[in-house]
Write an enzyme that holds these catalytic residues in place. Structure first.
Site, PDB file in Angstrom:
ATOM      1  N   PHE A  57       8.652  -6.601   2.910  1.00  0.00           N
ATOM      2  CA  PHE A  57       8.226  -5.216   3.138  1.00  0.00           C
ATOM      3  C   PHE A  57       8.131  -4.983   4.650  1.00  0.00           C
ATOM      4  O   PHE A  57       7.853  -5.892   5.421  1.00  0.00           O
ATOM      5  CB  PHE A  57       6.877  -4.972   2.462  1.00  0.00           C
ATOM      6  CG  PHE A  57       6.360  -3.577   2.617  1.00  0.00           C
ATOM      7  CD1 PHE A  57       7.081  -2.502   2.129  1.00  0.00           C
ATOM      8  CD2 PHE A  57       5.160  -3.329   3.270  1.00  0.00           C
ATOM      9  CE1 PHE A  57       6.615  -1.201   2.283  1.00  0.00           C
ATOM     10  CE2 PHE A  57       4.683  -2.040   3.422  1.00  0.00           C
ATOM     11  CZ  PHE A  57       5.410  -0.976   2.929  1.00  0.00           C
ATOM     12  N   ASP A 127       1.972 -14.125   5.180  1.00  0.00           N
ATOM     13  CA  ASP A 127       1.972 -12.818   4.527  1.00  0.00           C
ATOM     14  C   ASP A 127       1.936 -13.135   3.036  1.00  0.00           C
ATOM     15  O   ASP A 127       2.953 -13.448   2.412  1.00  0.00           O
ATOM     16  CB  ASP A 127       3.207 -11.998   4.897  1.00  0.00           C
ATOM     17  CG  ASP A 127       3.181 -10.611   4.244  1.00  0.00           C
ATOM     18  OD1 ASP A 127       2.541 -10.478   3.180  1.00  0.00           O
ATOM     19  OD2 ASP A 127       3.813  -9.686   4.778  1.00  0.00           O
ATOM     20  N   HIS A 130       2.307 -11.058  -1.842  1.00  0.00           N
ATOM     21  CA  HIS A 130       2.884 -11.167  -3.193  1.00  0.00           C
ATOM     22  C   HIS A 130       2.281 -12.358  -3.942  1.00  0.00           C
ATOM     23  O   HIS A 130       2.845 -12.751  -4.953  1.00  0.00           O
ATOM     24  CB  HIS A 130       4.400 -11.433  -3.129  1.00  0.00           C
ATOM     25  CG  HIS A 130       5.235 -10.317  -2.594  1.00  0.00           C
ATOM     26  ND1 HIS A 130       6.606 -10.387  -2.555  1.00  0.00           N
ATOM     27  CD2 HIS A 130       4.910  -9.103  -2.101  1.00  0.00           C
ATOM     28  CE1 HIS A 130       7.100  -9.274  -2.032  1.00  0.00           C
ATOM     29  NE2 HIS A 130       6.087  -8.477  -1.746  1.00  0.00           N
ATOM     30  N   GLN A 153      -2.647  -2.749  -2.852  1.00  0.00           N
ATOM     31  CA  GLN A 153      -2.053  -1.421  -2.984  1.00  0.00           C
ATOM     32  C   GLN A 153      -1.617  -1.236  -4.445  1.00  0.00           C
ATOM     33  O   GLN A 153      -1.518  -2.194  -5.193  1.00  0.00           O
ATOM     34  CB  GLN A 153      -0.875  -1.344  -1.988  1.00  0.00           C
ATOM     35  CG  GLN A 153      -0.208   0.004  -1.848  1.00  0.00           C
ATOM     36  CD  GLN A 153       0.990   0.116  -2.755  1.00  0.00           C
ATOM     37  OE1 GLN A 153       1.500  -0.889  -3.245  1.00  0.00           O
ATOM     38  NE2 GLN A 153       1.429   1.337  -2.980  1.00  0.00           N
ATOM     39  N   LYS A 156       0.865  -3.503  -6.526  1.00  0.00           N
ATOM     40  CA  LYS A 156       0.658  -4.955  -6.551  1.00  0.00           C
ATOM     41  C   LYS A 156       0.057  -5.412  -7.878  1.00  0.00           C
ATOM     42  O   LYS A 156      -0.445  -4.604  -8.649  1.00  0.00           O
ATOM     43  CB  LYS A 156      -0.240  -5.362  -5.384  1.00  0.00           C
ATOM     44  CG  LYS A 156       0.119  -4.749  -4.058  1.00  0.00           C
ATOM     45  CD  LYS A 156       1.463  -5.242  -3.509  1.00  0.00           C
ATOM     46  CE  LYS A 156       1.751  -4.552  -2.184  1.00  0.00           C
ATOM     47  NZ  LYS A 156       2.861  -5.124  -1.445  1.00  0.00           N
ATOM     48  N   ARG A 185     -17.835  -4.016  15.711  1.00  0.00           N
ATOM     49  CA  ARG A 185     -19.261  -4.357  15.585  1.00  0.00           C
ATOM     50  C   ARG A 185     -19.462  -5.867  15.479  1.00  0.00           C
ATOM     51  O   ARG A 185     -18.541  -6.610  15.170  1.00  0.00           O
ATOM     52  CB  ARG A 185     -19.852  -3.686  14.348  1.00  0.00           C
ATOM     53  CG  ARG A 185     -19.938  -2.194  14.455  1.00  0.00           C
ATOM     54  CD  ARG A 185     -20.751  -1.595  13.319  1.00  0.00           C
ATOM     55  NE  ARG A 185     -21.060  -0.214  13.610  1.00  0.00           N
ATOM     56  CZ  ARG A 185     -20.251   0.821  13.317  1.00  0.00           C
ATOM     57  NH1 ARG A 185     -19.115   0.619  12.677  1.00  0.00           N
ATOM     58  NH2 ARG A 185     -20.595   2.035  13.642  1.00  0.00           N
ATOM     59  N   TYR A 192     -24.838   0.719  16.525  1.00  0.00           N
ATOM     60  CA  TYR A 192     -24.024   1.186  17.659  1.00  0.00           C
ATOM     61  C   TYR A 192     -23.841   0.101  18.723  1.00  0.00           C
ATOM     62  O   TYR A 192     -23.803   0.388  19.907  1.00  0.00           O
ATOM     63  CB  TYR A 192     -24.620   2.469  18.246  1.00  0.00           C
ATOM     64  CG  TYR A 192     -24.464   3.636  17.299  1.00  0.00           C
ATOM     65  CD1 TYR A 192     -23.186   4.055  16.903  1.00  0.00           C
ATOM     66  CD2 TYR A 192     -25.560   4.285  16.770  1.00  0.00           C
ATOM     67  CE1 TYR A 192     -23.027   5.098  16.007  1.00  0.00           C
ATOM     68  CE2 TYR A 192     -25.400   5.342  15.873  1.00  0.00           C
ATOM     69  CZ  TYR A 192     -24.130   5.742  15.500  1.00  0.00           C
ATOM     70  OH  TYR A 192     -23.973   6.769  14.614  1.00  0.00           O
ATOM     71  N   ARG A 202     -12.316  -0.586   6.870  1.00  0.00           N
ATOM     72  CA  ARG A 202     -13.223  -1.143   5.867  1.00  0.00           C
ATOM     73  C   ARG A 202     -12.805  -0.813   4.436  1.00  0.00           C
ATOM     74  O   ARG A 202     -12.329   0.287   4.147  1.00  0.00           O
ATOM     75  CB  ARG A 202     -14.649  -0.611   6.093  1.00  0.00           C
ATOM     76  CG  ARG A 202     -15.267  -1.051   7.403  1.00  0.00           C
ATOM     77  CD  ARG A 202     -16.707  -0.582   7.506  1.00  0.00           C
ATOM     78  NE  ARG A 202     -16.836   0.858   7.472  1.00  0.00           N
ATOM     79  CZ  ARG A 202     -17.097   1.618   8.540  1.00  0.00           C
ATOM     80  NH1 ARG A 202     -17.271   1.063   9.721  1.00  0.00           N
ATOM     81  NH2 ARG A 202     -17.211   2.922   8.420  1.00  0.00           N
TER      82      ARG A 202
HETATM   83  C1  LIG Z   1       2.700  -4.645   0.083  1.00  0.00           C
HETATM   84  C2  LIG Z   1       3.055  -5.551   1.178  1.00  0.00           C
HETATM   85  C3  LIG Z   1       2.460  -5.452   2.447  1.00  0.00           C
HETATM   86  C4  LIG Z   1       1.546  -4.321   2.861  1.00  0.00           C
HETATM   87  O1  LIG Z   1       0.510  -4.050   2.043  1.00  0.00           O
HETATM   88  P1  LIG Z   1      -0.126  -2.560   1.963  1.00  0.00           P
HETATM   89  O2  LIG Z   1      -1.431  -2.808   1.286  1.00  0.00           O
HETATM   90  O3  LIG Z   1       0.816  -1.725   1.153  1.00  0.00           O
HETATM   91  O4  LIG Z   1      -0.290  -2.060   3.349  1.00  0.00           O
HETATM   92  C5  LIG Z   1       2.780  -6.398   3.404  1.00  0.00           C
HETATM   93  N1  LIG Z   1       3.658  -7.387   3.147  1.00  0.00           N
HETATM   94  C6  LIG Z   1       4.268  -7.504   1.947  1.00  0.00           C
HETATM   95  C7  LIG Z   1       5.211  -8.645   1.720  1.00  0.00           C
HETATM   96  C8  LIG Z   1       4.005  -6.583   0.933  1.00  0.00           C
HETATM   97  O5  LIG Z   1       4.642  -6.678  -0.239  1.00  0.00           O
END
Ligand SMILES: *Cc1c(COP(=O)(O)O)cnc(C)c1O
Length: 238
Positions: A57, A127, A130, A153, A156, A185, A192, A202
């Protein structure tokens, strides 16, 4: 009466860290934000290079560019994940991190990629967007290198509508990611009191409640998915 960083977020972070065999989970509002925050926490920026796969992605690559660093593409091997030989060959004196993707839940060769990163003193960032529930030699993805980033997201396997998480075994790194995620923070300090230049990424209590429920169903749903995939494979083989 608590919309963020209350008991629901704390509970989900604990559950998700335990589920992936990591010590710390810093929740955030997307996988994209998680990738950017992890790179910022490492101090990666202009002049630095991060090794990434081209088959992923867009966020894997845009996160590197958003912090001002240069993405360096290396190809995959037949595992569908980053080719460790290609990664090693792409390292220069500017390389600060290797950021492979566990594509489709297929875990990268962590022994080789982790070994290369360690030998050069650079970070291995997974990353892991997945790879909910995936393991390498018995340990969950996410804290196999310095850190790993997950996405929740809606497309997923588990979702809070939006959402993300950074997993790590490194307490100092977790605290820095948390700070960046929460407007710079410092935990336990007045509202603050800002010690870093952060952002607001967040996760909310509502999303965390959804995610705890989703996590409790993930294993059964994953087994069902695998069965369906096996059925499709066998029926489509002809
Ligand atoms: C979905 C995805 C992202 C980003 O995630 P979001 O929550 O959509 O910002 C990053 N890397 C990979 C491989 C993804 O499939």
């Amino acid at each position: 009466r608590r919309w963020f960083y209350g008991p629901r977020v704390a509970q989900f972070e604990q559950e998700f860290a335990a589920f992936q065999d990591a010590k710390f989970c810093v929740s955030c509002n997307s996988g994209t934000a998680g990738l950017e925050i992890a790179l910022e926490a490492l101090g990666i920026g202009p002049g630095d290079e991060v090794i990434v796969p081209p088959y992923t992605f867009v966020a894997t690559v845009s996160a590197v560019m958003r912090v001002g660093a240069t993405p360096v593409f290396v190809d995959l091997d037949k595992s569908w994940c980053m080719d460790p030989n290609a990664a090693e060959a792409a390292i220069t004196r500017r390389t600060r991190a290797i950021m492979p993707v566990h594509f489709g839940g297929r875990v990268c060769d962590i022994d080789r990629l982790g070994g290369i990163a360690q030998a050069r003193g650079i970070a291995l960032i997974e990353d892991a967007c997945h790879s909910w529930g995936a393991k390498w030699k018995g340990k969950g993805t996410g804290a196999l290198g310095l850190c790993g980033i997950f996405s929740f997201q809606e497309s997923k396997n588990m979702t809070g509508g939006e959402g993300g998480a950074i997993l790590t075994d490194n307490e100092k790194f977790a605290a820095l990611c948390r700070s960046i995620c929460n407007c710079g923070r410092e935990e336990g300090m007045p509202w603050y009191h800002h010690i870093n230049v952060g952002t607001n990424a967040r996760l909310t209590e509502f999303q965390a409640a959804l995610l705890s429920a989703q996590l409790s169903r993930l294993e059964a749903q994953t087994i069902k998915r695998e069965r369906n995939a096996a059925l499709l494979n066998s029926e489509l083989a002809e």
